[in-house]
Enzyme design. Structure first.
Site, PDB file in Angstrom:
ATOM      1  CG  ASP A 145      30.485  93.182  53.243  1.00 46.07           C
ATOM      2  OD1 ASP A 145      30.343  93.841  52.246  1.00 46.07           O
ATOM      3  OD2 ASP A 145      29.629  92.886  54.390  1.00 46.07           O
ATOM      4  CD  GLU A 173      25.946  85.538  51.449  1.00 48.72           C
ATOM      5  OE1 GLU A 173      25.095  86.005  51.878  1.00 48.72           O
ATOM      6  OE2 GLU A 173      26.862  85.877  50.783  1.00 48.72           O
ATOM      7  CG  ASP A 194      24.554  91.796  49.387  1.00 50.07           C
ATOM      8  OD1 ASP A 194      25.596  90.965  49.637  1.00 50.07           O
ATOM      9  OD2 ASP A 194      24.457  92.814  49.819  1.00 50.07           O
TER      10      ASP A 194
HETATM   11  O1  MIG Z   1      24.289  93.647  55.479  1.00 53.74           O
HETATM   12  O2  MIG Z   1      23.699  96.003  50.498  1.00 53.74           O
HETATM   13  O3  MIG Z   1      28.392  92.758  50.695  1.00 53.74           O
HETATM   14  O4  MIG Z   1      28.686  95.282  49.456  1.00 53.74           O
HETATM   15  O5  MIG Z   1      26.926  97.252  50.102  1.00 53.74           O
HETATM   16  C1  MIG Z   1      24.921  94.501  54.227  1.00 53.74           C
HETATM   17  C2  MIG Z   1      24.425  96.487  51.559  1.00 53.74           C
HETATM   18  C3  MIG Z   1      24.292  94.118  52.920  1.00 53.74           C
HETATM   19  C4  MIG Z   1      26.529  93.778  52.061  1.00 53.74           C
HETATM   20  C5  MIG Z   1      27.395  93.609  50.714  1.00 53.74           C
HETATM   21  C6  MIG Z   1      27.875  94.957  50.553  1.00 53.74           C
HETATM   22  C7  MIG Z   1      26.376  95.800  50.440  1.00 53.74           C
HETATM   23  C8  MIG Z   1      25.667  95.865  51.648  1.00 53.74           C
HETATM   24  N1  MIG Z   1      25.283  94.247  51.769  1.00 53.74           N
END
Ligand code: MIG
Length: 773
Positions: A478, A407, A404
């Site tokens: 999200d 990017e 996660d």
């Molecule tokens: O700033 O890890 O898209 O699936 O639960 C949020 C917490 C960070 C974004 C991800 C989401 C995840 C969440 N993350």
């Protein structure tokens, strides 16, 4: 062909005062060497390079640029191609069996045709560049052309009518038509022109834009680098995918458990909570293959750690989960907490593995762990090191990782790493931004692959670039518990599929916002037919496990999770097809019916393979919808009602029904529902949707579901051909491959049961409408 005035060259529009677009000018020299044609213009040099009869690459470089691409997308090397060359008064014609490239000399411009004379690419404005190193080209697009692909974009299936930007971005604000860009960059389009498809891939890692607002052309702009694109001849949409994935690679088979039902939440915060969750699934007999650990499992969000209080016994948790047929998938973000007492930070600093500014200072950005540094994944040894860190997880039995924030996302104004930060020597973040996440995921995949000793890793990623499917499944980030987001997930995932990301899905139930019983039911129904099937919910919002809204909803949700497991043999077969050809399991209708104009713009129905169509309900309080049926005859999966294709019907869909239609003559393999893919099938059922007359074929694929032995022939391929004639079905069955299946295959007829069945020339007795093949 060059005479056509509708493609007359357009003036260069200097849209922005600050921009001074320079055309590359006339061709001064051209030299051909077999399949590479190098040319020099007044202000740039370029190359036409044939990779295959059906793939050509065009590169154009302004003179003073010293540009080295960092794109990891392309994995294929050129094959030998015979090119027929003709020199004409104002240019050259280069011809292979499938493509004709015409180079016009004054000024330079290209026209590319397929073997039937369909125009694929034509410069309608000179290729231009600008002082900042930006490049631009403008190609013809007919008013009736339809554009697909571009990866993960909002909107409907057809991407025309907007400007799309590629710049991997974390967007928590609700995704809507104005939300662009999102987490992934796929600078690739598939264009459908009167039923003929072709593809174009701009292999640019810089920020790029596709301006598709115009009626007769589109403009591609890149913020840097040389112009570098590949054209794929098609002509069928599936040909384009085969050509594109020949170039950028195909997805490995995921482990079977990755195709099961997955449950996630931000976060299941303690070991006890995870155990109870799994226990509830098992008491309620709801299938489950994976549970995710979101950021709370870590010690103050330090990657490669467990919080000692919340997760004191991770190994026994993983062990317990496995006994229940469940995999534990922890999240791993790229940010490494700045903390001199933290091993990963210290180690990375000592080795000089984190991103820096040109002057040598470490880049620091705020993410979940607070001030953090970011591994320079553009460096090979950093990827290796990062991969090795995962033994922290694999040593305790973990086989899947969730990437996660890659990017990469940073909590600052630009939402990412400073563009001035340099990677792997002197490549700026501005150049490498869009591939950072993919390089992280590649590191993760190979790290796991090595440590799992022959078992298939599962990696899920949010960020990606063209080629990401080689390493990971993709989820669309999200979303929210909005009906609009159920609807949006269809074209998003369909276009990801068109862009070669076959294994993708959206958070079922919606991530942010509170979901409700009806929404969760409808979302689970359609989610069961997405390649990747995970229910995930954000912190602070209503729980959305299958039982969260009471008995009535729970029973329907359970039924559809079971349905997923019943369909697994078929879905797995389609995974193998994606592995072999790049054609995704979930596809737009146009991919099966490119000549049927009615299909071109359908965003709310999709195909699962060639012969199954799903038409989900994406609105509240809705118990019917309009469904378009392409040519042929279709059978309602539930009621067995038949529909004549080539028209629309209003169909009923009470809350417990997802409209599914199977084409007459189709054969589909199903299993019995089971609690986990850990349980092997003893019997599969081949449902044969009988027809009066005709032939159909099906190739059922299976293997051990966990190792790479399939790459060495350890699989089973059951080729089944059914001929329907005079109330008799003749099956020809041929089995191939070295894998001994755990199941036997029983045929069940749907529709009229034939009076006689012949299998490989031998007449067989029919018992209870079924036989064993
Ligand atoms: O700033 O890890 O898209 O699936 O639960 C949020 C917490 C960070 C974004 C991800 C989401 C995840 C969440 N993350």
């Amino acid at each position: 062909m060059l005479e056509d005035t509708s493609f007359a060259i357009r003036p260069i529009d200097q849209t922005d005062e600050a921009e001074r677009w320079q055309p590359i000018g006339h061709v001064q020299k051209i030299e051909g060497k077999k399949q590479i044609f190098a040319f020099t213009c007044e202000r740039a040099s370029g190359k036409i390079h044939f990779y295959r009869d059906d793939i050509v690459r065009v590169t154009i470089d302004p003179f003073d640029q010293k540009y080295v691409s960092v794109s990891p997308a392309v994995v294929a090397t050129p094959e030998k191609v015979d090119v027929h060359v003709r020199e004409e008064e104002n240019g050259w014609t280069l011809q292979t069996k499938q493509l004709t490239v015409i180079i016009e000399r004054s000024p330079f411009r290209l026209a590319i045709y397929d073997q039937e004379g369909t125009l694929l690419v034509r410069d309608v404005q000179p290729v231009c560049f600008e002082a900042k190193g930006r490049m631009r080209c403008t190609h013809a697009l007919a008013p009736t052309d339809v554009v697909y692909g571009l990866g993960e974009k909002t909107g409907v299936l057809n991407k025309r009518g907007a400007v799309w930007t590629m710049w991997n971005t974390d967007v928590y604000a609700p995704h809507n038509l104005e939300t662009d860009p999102l987490y992934q960059s796929h600078p690739y389009m598939m264009v459908l022109k009167n039923g003929h498809a072709h593809g174009i891939f701009f292999d640019h890692t810089y920020k790029t834009t596709f301006d598709l607002r115009h009626e007769s052309f589109y403009t591609f702009t890149s913020d840097g680098g040389a112009l570098d694109y590949y054209v794929f001849a098609g002509p069928h949409p599936k040909d384009v995918l085969m050509q594109y994935t020949h170039l950028i690679g195909r997805m490995p088979l995921p482990p079977k458990w990755a195709l099961g039902y997955h449950q996630s939440r931000y976060s299941y915060e303690t070991e006890q909570e995870v155990r109870e969750l799994i226990h509830t699934f098992r008491t309620k007999q709801i299938p489950l293959d994976a549970v995710y650990l979101d950021i709370h499992y870590m010690d103050e969000y330090r990657v490669f750690t467990f919080d000692q209080k919340r997760f004191p016994h991770p190994q026994s948790l993983v062990q317990y989960a496995k006994e229940q047929g469940v995999h534990i998938v922890p999240i791993v973000d790229p940010g490494v907490k700045v903390d001199a007492e933290y091993e990963t930070y210290r180690n990375g600093v000592q080795k000089d593995y984190f991103c820096k500014y040109a002057d040598g200072t470490l880049y620091k950005g705020d993410v979940w762990p607070g001030t953090s540094v970011f591994p320079d994944f553009l460096k090979k040894k950093v990827r290796k090191w990062w991969g090795e860190q995962h033994s922290f997880y694999t040593n305790i039995g973990i086989e899947g990782i969730w990437n996660d924030m890659n990017e990469p996302s940073v909590f600052n104004e630009t939402k990412t790493i400073d563009e001035q930060v340099v990677h792997d020597g002197w490549k700026t973040h501005r150049q490498v931004h869009n591939v950072y996440g993919m390089m992280m995921t590649e590191a993760t995949y190979y790290g796991l692959k090595k440590q799992l000793k022959g078992k298939r890793p599962f990696v899920l990623t949010r960020a990606g670039f063209s080629g990401i499917h080689r390493y990971a499944a993709v989820w669309t980030g999200d979303n929210r518990s909005f009906w609009e987001h159920v609807e949006l997930s269809l074209p998003m995932c369909l276009n990801l599929g068109v862009s070669a990301v076959a294994f993708c899905g959206a958070d079922v139930g919606g991530f942010a916002h509170d979901t409700n019983g009806e929404l969760l039911v409808r979302w689970t129904q359609v989610g069961a037919f997405f390649p990747y099937f995970r229910n995930h919910c954000a912190i602070g919002f209503a729980r959305q496990e299958p039982w969260a809204f009471g008995e009535t909803y729970e029973q329907i949700i359970k039924r559809y999770i079971e349905l997923r497991y019943e369909w697994l043999p078929h879905l797995y077969t389609l995974c193998f097809e994606a592995n072999q050809t790049g054609v995704p399991m979930m596809r737009p209708l146009m991919m099966e019916y490119p000549n049927d104009e009615e299909t071109w713009n359908i965003s709310d129905q999709f195909m699962i393979g060639e012969q199954v169509m799903v038409a989900p309900i994406v609105r509240p309080y809705t118990k019917h919808r309009i469904v378009y049926f392409p040519e042929g005859r279709w059978i309602d999966y539930w009621t067995k009602e038949r529909f004549e294709g080539g028209r629309r019907y209003i169909v009923e869909a009470p809350l417990d029904r997802l409209p599914i239609y199977v084409k007459e003559g189709a054969m589909i393999a199903h299993a019995k529902a089971k609690l986990s893919t850990f349980i092997k099938d003893e019997q599969l059922t081949l449902y044969v949707y009988t027809m009066k007359e005709g032939t159909s074929t099906y190739t059922l694929y299976d293997d051990d579901g966990t190792t790479f032995a399939y790459e060495k022939g350890e699989y089973v391929h059951m080729h089944i051909r059914a001929t329907f004639l005079d109330d008799t079905v003749y099956f020809e069955v041929e089995t191939e491959g070295a894998y001994e299946p755990t199941w036997q295959l029983r045929v069940v007829f749907v529709g009229d049961v034939p009076s006689t069945v012949v299998v490989n020339g031998e007449q067989r007795a029919i018992e209870e409408a079924s036989i064993v093949l």
